[in-house]
Design an enzyme around this catalytic site. Structure first.
Site, PDB file in Angstrom:
ATOM      1  N   HIS A  48       0.811  -1.216   0.000  1.00  0.00           N
ATOM      2  CA  HIS A  48       0.000   0.000   0.000  1.00  0.00           C
ATOM      3  C   HIS A  48       0.850   1.275   0.000  1.00  0.00           C
ATOM      4  CE1 HIS A  48       0.708  -1.408   4.091  1.00  0.00           C
ATOM      5  NE2 HIS A  48       0.722  -0.134   4.454  1.00  0.00           N
ATOM      6  N   CYS A  74       7.718  -0.235  -1.679  1.00  0.00           N
ATOM      7  CA  CYS A  74       6.952  -0.164  -0.431  1.00  0.00           C
ATOM      8  C   CYS A  74       7.235   1.213   0.168  1.00  0.00           C
ATOM      9  CB  CYS A  74       7.269  -1.319   0.518  1.00  0.00           C
ATOM     10  SG  CYS A  74       8.854  -1.263   1.377  1.00  0.00           S
ATOM     11  N   GLY A  75       6.765   1.469   1.354  1.00  0.00           N
ATOM     12  CA  GLY A  75       6.929   2.803   1.934  1.00  0.00           C
ATOM     13  C   GLY A  75       8.372   3.263   1.979  1.00  0.00           C
ATOM     14  N   GLY A 102      11.001   0.947   1.133  1.00  0.00           N
ATOM     15  CA  GLY A 102      11.781   0.059   0.273  1.00  0.00           C
ATOM     16  C   GLY A 102      12.560  -0.973   1.070  1.00  0.00           C
ATOM     17  N   ILE A 103      12.696  -0.784   2.357  1.00  0.00           N
ATOM     18  CA  ILE A 103      13.529  -1.663   3.176  1.00  0.00           C
ATOM     19  C   ILE A 103      12.890  -3.034   3.354  1.00  0.00           C
ATOM     20  CG2 ILE A 103      14.583  -2.002   5.443  1.00  0.00           C
ATOM     21  CD1 ILE A 103      14.766   1.115   5.610  1.00  0.00           C
ATOM     22  N   GLY A 104      11.669  -3.071   3.847  1.00  0.00           N
ATOM     23  CA  GLY A 104      11.021  -4.348   4.135  1.00  0.00           C
ATOM     24  C   GLY A 104      10.873  -5.232   2.916  1.00  0.00           C
ATOM     25  N   ARG A 119      35.194  -8.927 -13.626  1.00  0.00           N
ATOM     26  CA  ARG A 119      35.480  -9.169 -12.213  1.00  0.00           C
ATOM     27  C   ARG A 119      34.206  -9.188 -11.369  1.00  0.00           C
ATOM     28  NH1 ARG A 119      36.196  -3.737 -12.886  1.00  0.00           N
ATOM     29  NH2 ARG A 119      35.551  -2.363 -11.173  1.00  0.00           N
ATOM     30  N   HIS A 154      27.597  -3.361 -11.594  1.00  0.00           N
ATOM     31  CA  HIS A 154      28.461  -4.138 -10.707  1.00  0.00           C
ATOM     32  C   HIS A 154      27.789  -5.365 -10.106  1.00  0.00           C
ATOM     33  CE1 HIS A 154      31.367  -0.542  -9.798  1.00  0.00           C
ATOM     34  NE2 HIS A 154      31.127  -0.702 -11.095  1.00  0.00           N
TER      35      HIS A 154
END
Length: 144
Positions: free
Chosen positions: A12, A68-69, A71-73, A135, A101
């Site tokens: 949401h 998400c609010g 982005g972390i979760g 690499r 990368h």
């Protein structure tokens, strides 16, 4: 690489951005798979992270976008899947580097932490940037 299918999902807190970003990548020539959510009613972000991871695993999409609010979760939830390399980005530089990368296959944005113009720029850079390989591939192999 238009004609590539990009899956998109959100909770949401990311619904408004999802709708805008979905329109943006379609204008760029990409196909889309909208995996929800479909309004701003409260939902659980792991459900949508899992839907997107499954879509990539099943070959329904090559790459994905999650919002998400913060982005972390949702980035924590989706990165539990071994075939996913999701990057929570905050600007065009991190969007470019996560592709060059890390060969990130999922872009993660915070709908409450990143302005929409920046988010749109991140999406464009993410979709247009190629993986450098060399690499960096050696390092990716150590994560898979």
């Amino acid at each position: 690489m238009p004609n590539e299918v990009i899956a998109i999902a959100c909770d949401h807190g990311g619904f408004e951005y999802k709708e805008i970003l979905k329109s943006d990548y379609k204008k760029m020539g990409y196909e889309g798979a909208d995996l929800g959510c479909y309004d701003d009613s409260s939902v659980d972000y792991p459900d949508y992270a899992n839907k997107l991871a499954d879509a990539i695993k099943d070959g329904l999409a090559e790459r994905g976008v999650l919002v998400c609010g913060s982005g972390i979760g949702i980035s924590i939830a989706v990165n539990r899947h071994l075939h996913i390399r999701a990057a929570l980005v905050h600007d065009a530089l991190t969007a470019r580097l996560c592709r060059e990368h890390n060969n990130a296959n999922v872009l993660v944005l915070g709908g409450r932490t990143t302005g929409i113009a920046v988010a749109q720029d991140c999406l464009k850079v993410f979709l247009e940037t190629e993986f450098e390989g060399d690499r960096h591939q050696r390092r990716i192999d150590k994560m898979s």
